[in-house]
Write an enzyme that holds these catalytic residues in place. Structure first.
Site, mmCIF file in Angstrom:
data_model
loop_
_atom_site.group_PDB
_atom_site.id
_atom_site.type_symbol
_atom_site.label_atom_id
_atom_site.label_comp_id
_atom_site.label_asym_id
_atom_site.label_seq_id
_atom_site.Cartn_x
_atom_site.Cartn_y
_atom_site.Cartn_z
ATOM 1 N N ASP A 10 0.871 -1.169 0.000
ATOM 2 C CA ASP A 10 0.000 0.000 0.000
ATOM 3 C C ASP A 10 0.913 1.225 0.000
ATOM 4 O O ASP A 10 2.126 1.124 0.212
ATOM 5 C CB ASP A 10 -0.890 -0.053 1.242
ATOM 6 C CG ASP A 10 -1.726 1.191 1.414
ATOM 7 O OD1 ASP A 10 -2.404 1.589 0.452
ATOM 8 O OD2 ASP A 10 -1.687 1.789 2.498
ATOM 9 N N ASP A 12 -0.224 5.235 0.943
ATOM 10 C CA ASP A 12 -0.525 6.182 2.031
ATOM 11 C C ASP A 12 -0.713 5.434 3.356
ATOM 12 O O ASP A 12 -1.506 4.494 3.437
ATOM 13 C CB ASP A 12 -1.806 6.963 1.738
ATOM 14 C CG ASP A 12 -1.730 7.752 0.444
ATOM 15 O OD1 ASP A 12 -1.796 8.979 0.504
ATOM 16 O OD2 ASP A 12 -1.596 7.131 -0.623
ATOM 17 N N ASP A 176 -1.434 -0.838 5.990
ATOM 18 C CA ASP A 176 -1.759 -0.296 7.311
ATOM 19 C C ASP A 176 -3.246 -0.305 7.619
ATOM 20 O O ASP A 176 -3.636 0.036 8.730
ATOM 21 C CB ASP A 176 -1.268 1.151 7.402
ATOM 22 C CG ASP A 176 -2.024 2.050 6.423
ATOM 23 O OD1 ASP A 176 -1.978 1.758 5.209
ATOM 24 O OD2 ASP A 176 -2.679 2.994 6.858
#
Length: 226
Positions: A10, A12, A176
């Protein structure tokens, strides 16, 4: 994890902290619409599902947007303002998390293939990659609008595997937020969670990734020694 070939990251909240710039663009949009603005900490909890959902959450001031809260016309108009505001930002407040730059290069040098799958609109991704000198690190880069569906749908992850001719069993999704973990699980691949990013105020461990780390350096150690 030496039996794995492909590491899908991922963006951001995993590799970069982009919330300050996203918050600036969000508040620029809200000011233009004559609506109240919000703190960085509040906006941080709205990030992770792509620009459209961020805009809708900002317009209603909460994470859950119910049917009937907004018209499509209202959301369309606001999103265009947001995208223009974000494109005018130099992303000067967007930074890499500690050990990410050196860690990605270590993984590449160790023979892993790296890919990037983000829910951020693809038009904003190359400029940010270029700013960190990462434009040649990733074998495939997918944005939230590169396909008809985005994470937590497994399609972007499976598309990357297909393009690179790597079986999902040999891939790992690293992120995240629950969207990353669910996408990986839906693609039947191992998932590694990072606890420091943006996950709507929830603990990433609640979504049962294969393993969770509190910093990027610990993730690198695990990938290179396990």
């Amino acid at each position: 994890m030496q039996d794995k070939q492909l590491l899908i990251f991922d963006f951001d909240g995993t590799l970069i902290d982009s919330v300050p710039d996203l918050a600036d663009a969000t508040n620029t949009m809200l000011k233009q619409l004559g609506l109240p603005t919000y703190s960085l900490e509040t906006i941080k909890k709205w990030v992770g599902n792509g620009s459209r959902v961020l805009v809708e959450r900002a317009l209603v001031g909460k994470i859950e947007v119910a049917a009937g809260d907004l018209t499509t016309k209202e959301a369309d108009y606001a999103e265009q303002i947001f995208l223009e505001a974000y494109s005018n930002i130099e992303t000067s407040k967007t930074i890499a998390y500690p050990d990410v730059d050196s860690g990605l290069k270590q993984l590449r040098d160790a023979g892993f293939t790296l890919a990037l799958v983000t829910n951020k609109p693809i038009r904003f991704v190359p400029k940010i990659l270029q700013s960190f000198g990462w434009q040649d690190l990733f074998a495939e880069v997918m944005g939230g609008d590169s396909l008809p569906t985005k994470k937590p749908d497994p399609a972007p992850l499976l598309h990357v595997c297909e393009k690179l001719a790597i079986h999902p069993d040999e891939a790992v999704m690293i992120g995240d937020s629950k969207n990353d973990i669910l996408a990986g699980q839906n693609a039947h691949m191992d998932t590694l969670g990072l606890s420091y990013g943006y996950n709507y105020g929830q603990d990433i461990r609640d979504f049962h990734p294969t393993k969770t780390f509190d910093n990027f350096a610990a993730l690198i150690d695990y990938l290179l020694t396990d």
